[in-house]
Design an enzyme around this catalytic site. Sequence first.
Site, short mmCIF file in Angstrom:
data_model
loop_
_atom_site.label_atom_id
_atom_site.label_comp_id
_atom_site.label_asym_id
_atom_site.label_seq_id
_atom_site.Cartn_x
_atom_site.Cartn_y
_atom_site.Cartn_z
N ASP A 81 34.78 42.65 45.35
CA ASP A 81 34.21 40.92 44.42
C ASP A 81 36.14 40.60 44.58
O ASP A 81 36.87 39.31 44.67
CB ASP A 81 34.68 41.06 43.37
CG ASP A 81 34.36 40.31 42.17
OD1 ASP A 81 34.66 40.33 40.75
OD2 ASP A 81 33.96 39.08 42.70
N MET A 109 36.65 43.09 32.77
CA MET A 109 36.76 44.34 32.33
C MET A 109 38.00 44.54 31.67
O MET A 109 38.06 46.40 31.07
CB MET A 109 36.73 44.86 33.55
CG MET A 109 36.26 45.06 35.04
SD MET A 109 35.54 46.90 34.74
CE MET A 109 36.76 47.88 35.91
N GLY A 110 38.20 43.73 31.34
CA GLY A 110 38.70 44.18 29.73
C GLY A 110 40.12 43.09 29.90
O GLY A 110 40.08 42.46 30.71
N VAL A 166 44.37 41.87 29.53
CA VAL A 166 45.44 42.71 30.98
C VAL A 166 46.77 42.03 30.20
O VAL A 166 46.75 40.13 29.98
CB VAL A 166 45.73 41.71 32.32
CG1 VAL A 166 46.69 42.03 33.43
CG2 VAL A 166 44.22 42.26 33.20
#
Lengths: 179, 954
Positions: free
Chosen positions: B206, B95-96, B98
Amino acid sequence: MTRLLLAWRAGDETALARLTPLVHRELQRIARGCMRGERARDSFQATALVHEAYLRLVDTQHVNWQNRAHFLAMAARLMRRILVDFARARRYQKRGGDAIQVSFADALSVPDKAEDLVALDEALSALAGFDERRSRVVELRFFGGLSVEETAAVLRISPETVMRDWKLARTWLRRELRR
Amino acid sequence: MTPERWRQVSRIYHDALARGSGERAAFLREACQGDEALRRDVESLIAQPASVENFLGQPALAMASTLVEDPAGPTLTGQTLGPYHLLELLGIGGMGEVYRARDTRLGRDVAIKVLPRLFSADPDRLARFEREARLLASLNHPHIGAIYGVEEAAGLNALVLELVEGPTIAERLRGGRLPVAEAMRMACQIAEALEAAHERGVVHRDLKPQNVKVKPDGTVKVLDFGLAKGTMAAAADGDGSPGSPAAIDGTREGVILGTASYMSPEQSRGRAVDKRTDIWAFGCVFYEMLTGRAAFAGETLSDTLAAVLKEEPDWPALPADTPPGVRSVLRRCLKKDPVDRLHDIADARIELQEAIAEPAAATPTGPPRGAADRWARVIPWVVAAGSVAALLLVVPQATRRSGSPVASVTRLDLDLPAGVELVTVYPPAMVLSADGTRVAFVGVLRGLRQLYTRRLDQFETVPIRGTENANAVFISPDGRALGFITADLALKKVSLADSLVTTIGHDAEFSAGAAWGPDDRITFVRAGTLWQVPASGGPAKQLTTLDSGKRELLHLWPSVIAEGRVILFASITGTSRGASHIEALSLATGQRRVILESGTFPLYVSTGHLVFFHDGALLGAPFDADRLEVTGPVVRVLENLAVGTTMDAPLAALSNAGALMYAPGDAGTTRLVWVSRQGVEQAITETPRRYQYPRLAPDGRRTVVATAGDLWIQDNARATFTRLTSEQTVGNAFPVWTPDGSRVLFRTSNGMSWISADGSGQPNAIAGAVPGDIPCSVAPDGDTLAFMRQNAQTSRDVYVLSLTGRSGPRPVVNTSAYEGGPQFSPNGHWMAYASDESGQMQVYVRPFPGPDRRWQLSSQGGTQPLWNRNGSEIFYRMGNKMMVVDVSAGVDRLLSPPRQLFDQRYVFQNISAANYDVSPDGQRFVMIKDEAGSGRLNVVLNWTEELKRLVPAR
């Protein structure tokens, strides 16, 4: 920082260990700056940056040439690790973790994709398995940006040998990467 | 390569280079002294082109900036995002990125997850995401990694999260399993976290060991809660009621690679996710903590998936001091059918708390092995509604999970993403990769036809960019690329890794099948015969010719066997169904040989079987691939398959790994409905069939419709349904009435024909028509027929011909764009049609017979035009919208822009010939409404086991 370098010159190995993360961070900063496109992509600029890091880290009057070469060798190795780690992360992010095929475009003189860099790193490690010296030549020249003379000084060989090593290593790498 | 060898290589290399290029070869031979490998090695190094001089010519730093392809985002370390100073990149997730960051106001370190640019740019996604984040922020539980907030600055959006120090459970497990007491304590905390979240309607979706951190003080924190996208949308949109199932967002963004090992059975089927999915994952994680091994794992992806679907975990591997209550909880968490599974994580939490509180008094041995265990290994069989294939209900006993490969039949049903129909017109519409890990099919969404694919370990089915207008698909042997044929007969391939599309050839028939052999050559059909072209491109070679002596009409469905040396195919010798036999072509000798007298769609399976299609079913026979002979009796192996609507071949695919995929028999069935201009529906037919191209007679009293290759007439008043084309031919479609209602024209496999509307007499071929022509409209003079013809250079074009033969076919519009669907106006002076000359399908109108001018009627795309019988309006379709243009003042003087009548989903399929009709009074439309069945594909892993059982191969 200077004290650590001096201590290192005096033979203190642990000083080197303490020094490495500092250098690492400095080089990371430089690398990220390059990745953000802050600096020109001119090759001279690039090597100048590594030297700049060196200069920033040490009082030049107190460190002799041999240690400088050693420093540069270490910097090259760190730079390799920084860039390849980054490339791996990028590759994962793009590919979602799937294994991919590597290809070097024919016209390409420099790997310009994350995958290529990772593949180069792996091939270079393979080369080091049976020819440490030539692998280091590539590491110093390509990742460290060292000149032929500087490379010769670090490895204690003649510049002519550096040239021949450089050529053979590059030929072999290129052949391996195009398979 | 050893150092010594390398020294040899480098020495000889340098010496060789020192010599002139003329002498090198001789020198090499001498220096290598017969060591051929050495010589080749050195030679290949010498042979590297001179451009190696530039190789690595610039230091790595110089190209560092090119490592980053996203212009927005090399790493942001050192930058500031609002009050947060980004210190260091911690990692990159789906998702990106961190980062560790410092909150300069509060003086504490946090984790910042920067969202990908794509994500930020879409306001809808962003709004939904913010709602999700707000819901998550309200979770506030000691065992849930907290969300502090959402930050937006400098065009970036980010989540501010609690920074949790310490290893993940995955990292802890690298050292082996955890002690039972510790595992129970940690599992209890995870259960508490899940409980708190489920109560608020939040599902993690998840959960896995990589997502749970253990702090130095032993506290457990579950991270990335609900950030797996999509799940939260329903919970946030609705009333947030706990446990409400949420639908999986079918969009392509943020495809998540789920580790197959923790995916629940319903997740791998693409079903909706709810809290019971978390409970399954919890069971997996807890099991792994206790045993040090994953609950479900296999050597390959297929094996892992099959284990999840079919196998029970190795229960005896649980440590001896595992309390019986805990064992029972684990079993109930890992029930394959969510209906049987533990429903509430609170039950697990309570059980764990009790077990922890009690002194260690667990029974030293595990549960007795016996009938109960054997029973536990039998799969609860999930039967999809409406599907059949009775033989698949047999469940062979599972092999114990002890490392032996899974060999029994497993079924998996894939739901298609919302709004996507399976294209049922032309097989081959779907493929399975050879190792059974990927499926791809041709789907259509809002009129756009393209390829969709899904890896069986991923959650989502995604469209493939660049494959628009694909009509047929096939797959490369290594599963890395898909071949496809587009509507304009172009043969293309797309590599799955990077979606790179390449055109390989042209004039490939999409309705006839294609195959990609292991020798990297693609066999396809051109003008009715087999051709071959290298997958990398190049000239195509013709393989077969039609033997007119044997009355051969077409060669179809090539299938490659024997490493590319032999090609199986079907040869059509007549227009009646069943006039097809299966042959084998040996590429070396060019000889052909009949293998089966009746059958089509041959597929060879490496188990030594030939599977083929005949009479509505899949049949199998043992087959010797060397002697090219059927060596045993033919057996029916699968009934009730969906069949292509215009081709007599099944919608099915087999992979070499033995998996079978097919569309169940009710796929593609439809009903006819009246739809008023306001969109109100009224049923016309009750029996679902595969209706296509309904056409009302000029007097409105009868409707002719195509279904499964034949034409039928319905008397609207008496609701009788009678066959019009009586001969058992295939491919009759696209009916068109003559203005006096006495005859129906239609497309045949030979071209075009007409038949008397009362069904008397035989069909008569229309002179001048060729195969591929599609009739569309007859002018008021009763003589001029407007039709569509396919041309290699000019794609589809609009033609007219005289039915009485006064003049032959001549083009009306034949640019290189696609033009089709021509319709005469009621007075015959105008013609409406659709064309993609603008890059998008639009509706145009032009005077007939001339001059050569046209006016565009649709503004934002449109196709399938039809005139109102009073000539004052033109209808057309734009996806689900029915549009109308008022042309009462003349087509060159439109009074108003197109108006929408209704926006409802009806079958669209063929691109420009109208797949609907309008009533004589212009107030109602006859539309085709599809049944639910077209939204599902059945996949049977290891179907070849079933095949071997039914068709013993000697």
